[in-house]
Design a protein around this motif. Sequence first.
Motif, PDB file in Angstrom:
ATOM      1  N   ASP A  50      52.661  38.839  57.462  1.00 24.03           N
ATOM      2  CA  ASP A  50      53.829  38.953  56.608  1.00 24.03           C
ATOM      3  C   ASP A  50      53.457  39.801  55.387  1.00 24.03           C
ATOM      4  O   ASP A  50      52.398  39.600  54.784  1.00 24.03           O
ATOM      5  CB  ASP A  50      54.271  37.550  56.165  1.00 24.03           C
ATOM      6  N   PRO A  51      54.314  40.765  54.999  1.00 24.36           N
ATOM      7  CA  PRO A  51      53.985  41.596  53.829  1.00 24.36           C
ATOM      8  C   PRO A  51      53.725  40.774  52.570  1.00 24.36           C
ATOM      9  O   PRO A  51      52.885  41.167  51.742  1.00 24.36           O
ATOM     10  CB  PRO A  51      55.234  42.463  53.655  1.00 24.36           C
ATOM     11  N   ALA A  52      54.418  39.643  52.428  1.00 28.67           N
ATOM     12  CA  ALA A  52      54.182  38.795  51.258  1.00 28.67           C
ATOM     13  C   ALA A  52      52.762  38.249  51.267  1.00 28.67           C
ATOM     14  O   ALA A  52      52.086  38.218  50.226  1.00 28.67           O
ATOM     15  CB  ALA A  52      55.198  37.655  51.218  1.00 28.67           C
ATOM     16  N   ASP A  53      52.290  37.810  52.431  1.00 29.31           N
ATOM     17  CA  ASP A  53      50.917  37.300  52.522  1.00 29.31           C
ATOM     18  C   ASP A  53      49.910  38.397  52.205  1.00 29.31           C
ATOM     19  O   ASP A  53      48.895  38.150  51.537  1.00 29.31           O
ATOM     20  CB  ASP A  53      50.656  36.736  53.921  1.00 29.31           C
ATOM     21  N   VAL A  54      50.177  39.607  52.682  1.00 28.58           N
ATOM     22  CA  VAL A  54      49.287  40.729  52.375  1.00 28.58           C
ATOM     23  C   VAL A  54      49.238  40.947  50.865  1.00 28.58           C
ATOM     24  O   VAL A  54      48.163  41.075  50.271  1.00 28.58           O
ATOM     25  CB  VAL A  54      49.763  42.013  53.084  1.00 28.58           C
ATOM     26  N   ALA A  55      50.419  40.989  50.231  1.00 30.13           N
ATOM     27  CA  ALA A  55      50.483  41.231  48.788  1.00 30.13           C
ATOM     28  C   ALA A  55      49.712  40.173  48.018  1.00 30.13           C
ATOM     29  O   ALA A  55      48.921  40.493  47.115  1.00 30.13           O
ATOM     30  CB  ALA A  55      51.940  41.268  48.338  1.00 30.13           C
ATOM     31  N   TRP A  56      49.932  38.912  48.370  1.00 29.31           N
ATOM     32  CA  TRP A  56      49.324  37.832  47.597  1.00 29.31           C
ATOM     33  C   TRP A  56      47.829  37.681  47.896  1.00 29.31           C
ATOM     34  O   TRP A  56      47.065  37.293  47.018  1.00 29.31           O
ATOM     35  CB  TRP A  56      50.109  36.540  47.839  1.00 29.31           C
ATOM     36  N   ASP A  57      47.410  38.025  49.115  1.00 26.71           N
ATOM     37  CA  ASP A  57      45.971  38.072  49.401  1.00 26.71           C
ATOM     38  C   ASP A  57      45.301  39.134  48.531  1.00 26.71           C
ATOM     39  O   ASP A  57      44.214  38.919  47.976  1.00 26.71           O
ATOM     40  CB  ASP A  57      45.723  38.392  50.879  1.00 26.71           C
ATOM     41  N   ILE A  58      45.962  40.281  48.416  1.00 28.57           N
ATOM     42  CA  ILE A  58      45.397  41.365  47.609  1.00 28.57           C
ATOM     43  C   ILE A  58      45.309  40.958  46.143  1.00 28.57           C
ATOM     44  O   ILE A  58      44.311  41.238  45.466  1.00 28.57           O
ATOM     45  CB  ILE A  58      46.239  42.649  47.774  1.00 28.57           C
ATOM     46  N   VAL A  59      46.330  40.273  45.631  1.00 30.62           N
ATOM     47  CA  VAL A  59      46.325  39.794  44.241  1.00 30.62           C
ATOM     48  C   VAL A  59      45.105  38.906  44.008  1.00 30.62           C
ATOM     49  O   VAL A  59      44.377  39.063  43.014  1.00 30.62           O
ATOM     50  CB  VAL A  59      47.623  39.030  43.918  1.00 30.62           C
ATOM     51  N   ILE A  60      44.878  37.957  44.906  1.00 28.38           N
ATOM     52  CA  ILE A  60      43.765  37.013  44.757  1.00 28.38           C
ATOM     53  C   ILE A  60      42.424  37.724  44.876  1.00 28.38           C
ATOM     54  O   ILE A  60      41.506  37.520  44.067  1.00 28.38           O
ATOM     55  CB  ILE A  60      43.888  35.889  45.799  1.00 28.38           C
ATOM     56  N   GLU A  61      42.300  38.585  45.875  1.00 27.95           N
ATOM     57  CA  GLU A  61      41.009  39.217  46.163  1.00 27.95           C
ATOM     58  C   GLU A  61      40.666  40.334  45.180  1.00 27.95           C
ATOM     59  O   GLU A  61      39.522  40.795  45.146  1.00 27.95           O
ATOM     60  CB  GLU A  61      41.006  39.745  47.596  1.00 27.95           C
ATOM     61  N   ALA A  62      41.631  40.773  44.391  1.00 31.37           N
ATOM     62  CA  ALA A  62      41.354  41.809  43.382  1.00 31.37           C
ATOM     63  C   ALA A  62      40.699  41.253  42.135  1.00 31.37           C
ATOM     64  O   ALA A  62      40.134  42.014  41.340  1.00 31.37           O
ATOM     65  CB  ALA A  62      42.654  42.501  42.983  1.00 31.37           C
ATOM     66  N   GLN A  63      40.763  39.945  41.940  1.00 33.01           N
ATOM     67  CA  GLN A  63      40.248  39.350  40.706  1.00 33.01           C
ATOM     68  C   GLN A  63      38.788  39.721  40.481  1.00 33.01           C
ATOM     69  O   GLN A  63      38.006  39.791  41.440  1.00 33.01           O
ATOM     70  CB  GLN A  63      40.420  37.832  40.760  1.00 33.01           C
ATOM     71  N   PRO A  64      38.377  40.012  39.229  1.00 30.27           N
ATOM     72  CA  PRO A  64      39.132  39.809  37.987  1.00 30.27           C
ATOM     73  C   PRO A  64      40.055  40.970  37.614  1.00 30.27           C
ATOM     74  O   PRO A  64      40.584  41.008  36.511  1.00 30.27           O
ATOM     75  CB  PRO A  64      38.027  39.663  36.949  1.00 30.27           C
ATOM     76  N   HIS A  65      40.239  41.925  38.525  1.00 28.28           N
ATOM     77  CA  HIS A  65      41.102  43.069  38.239  1.00 28.28           C
ATOM     78  C   HIS A  65      42.545  42.737  38.600  1.00 28.28           C
ATOM     79  O   HIS A  65      42.841  41.727  39.244  1.00 28.28           O
ATOM     80  CB  HIS A  65      40.622  44.289  39.023  1.00 28.28           C
ATOM     81  N   ARG A  66      43.416  43.622  38.211  1.00 29.69           N
ATOM     82  CA  ARG A  66      44.841  43.464  38.470  1.00 29.69           C
ATOM     83  C   ARG A  66      45.271  44.485  39.524  1.00 29.69           C
ATOM     84  O   ARG A  66      45.320  45.675  39.266  1.00 29.69           O
ATOM     85  CB  ARG A  66      45.629  43.675  37.173  1.00 29.69           C
ATOM     86  N   ALA A  67      45.550  44.001  40.731  1.00 28.05           N
ATOM     87  CA  ALA A  67      46.013  44.897  41.788  1.00 28.05           C
ATOM     88  C   ALA A  67      47.330  45.544  41.372  1.00 28.05           C
ATOM     89  O   ALA A  67      48.198  44.893  40.797  1.00 28.05           O
ATOM     90  CB  ALA A  67      46.200  44.126  43.084  1.00 28.05           C
TER      91      ALA A  67
END
Length: 549
Positions: free
Chosen positions: A372-389
């Motif tokens: 799901d595109p939402a899952d992709v987006a939110w996985d990227i948000v989490i995995e980008a930390q401490p940066h801001r995707a």
Amino acid sequence: MKRLALATLCALTLGAVQAEGPAPSYDLVIRNGRVLDGLGNPWINADVAIANGRIAAVGKIAERGRKEIDARGLYVSPGWIDMMDQSGEVLRTEGRAENKLLQGVTSAIAGEGGTPVAAEEIPAYFAQLERQGISLNFGSYYGTAQARVAVMGDGAGEPTPEQLEKMKSLVATAMRGGAVGVATALIYPPDSFQSTRDLIELSKVAASCGGIYASHMRDESANLLSAISESIEIGEQAGIPIEIFHLKGAYQPGWHQLMPQAVAQVDAARQRGVDIAADMYLYEAGGTGLEITVPSWVWEGGFKQGLKKLESRKVRERLKREVAGGSLPGWSNLVHASGGWDRVVLANAYNPKYERFHNRSLAAIGKELGKDPADVAWDIVIEAQPHRAMALFFMMDEKDIETALRTPWVSLGSDASASEKLNATDALGLPHPRSYGNFPRLIAEYVRKRGVLTLPDAIRKLTSWPATRMRQFDRGAIRTGLWADITVFDYDRIQDRATYQNPTATPEGIQYVLVNGQVVVSEGRHTGAKPGVALKNSGCAKDPADART
């Protein structure tokens, strides 16, 4: 051999004659240019003389300058002003701001998210910038959320009367330190947790120092008009001028409807005496952190707790329903505003795992990964930390951009930072063409190509209007006695070259840029000069802490 000796003798003789002549009267003279005064008047053929950082004379100038620029066939205008800059942090370590200067920008006003230092440190911050050297003039707002977080953290909740008084005291300190006003980013937590009442009270303090209330409003899409109404209410109740950051009709279902209504709403407020105006950038895509796709209630306990919630499958199922259903109170749904996940493009994942997906839509990435595109987006948000995707949201339409641009009270703001290195992504980590092209694009696209504006009016929007708006009355025009911030450009060649695919391409046609009388760009190249100064508020006639309800 005789010819060489004769040439040498002639050269020496010429040098002697020049040395015996009168000393140069000016530091620099720009000759033979088509001078646009910045006030909306047609150009005139004139010379511009500069001495001690200021414009010393305009007209036919017989006296020499220590340096001279031949501007024959070029336009000479006041320096261009970026009304929504994001360079507050990067200027502390890299002051050249090349991507800004090469666009003709000589002054920038930052602070959507506040200053990069606490309120009491603002004087030292400005002093540091001037001591280390910056190539453009720079001012900043103080963030109301800065005061809130300092007093009560980054979670939701109403401040107690005692906490609100502490916040007001911090705003007073910031204003005394030189902040040009207060700013909000009400679309993002924890800014979004602030009430209108709280913002009015904090704005009263800034108003007592002649400051401005500037806002990335709560909603720029479906609820644009109610967001403007809130801004107007804050301005009227606090007695403070209002600046709407990056005015846009960012809502695909409302294209060609919302923007004319918004313009009419601001016009009506101005007619009844409300001091409200706006700035904008000239692109169909906005750009911001990918976490904006998460409804705000997730962040009510603070950002760290929100990230933990975002890992929950159960929470995500609820979030997906909310994203599909439209905006919620306190949250603007930019996925819906853009028209779906296929118009949300990954710009910077801060993760090698996703680099191959840069410049592709979340819908396409999800399809390739079988997610799901939402899952992709939110996985990227989490995995980008401490940066801001970062992502691009294609929410706007060119017709609406033109409608806003035609209004006399709209200026330009890039919503972009200076870059640490030329041809690199700006310091926000957001690869968007506005970082390198927003200002020359006004002339190349909307004056020369489309004829939306005349050249004199476009220059007015870049110069005297924003200078007047920011109460910088000694800048923004070609007038004797004003600071010599000057941009010299070739109208036929000026062109923004930055695109979504190549967002860091530098523009063409900006020949010379002067800041406080010093040449910072010469023949399209940064000279390394750093003559910029801090543009500080100086309107505190009384102690702003005395501003009370």
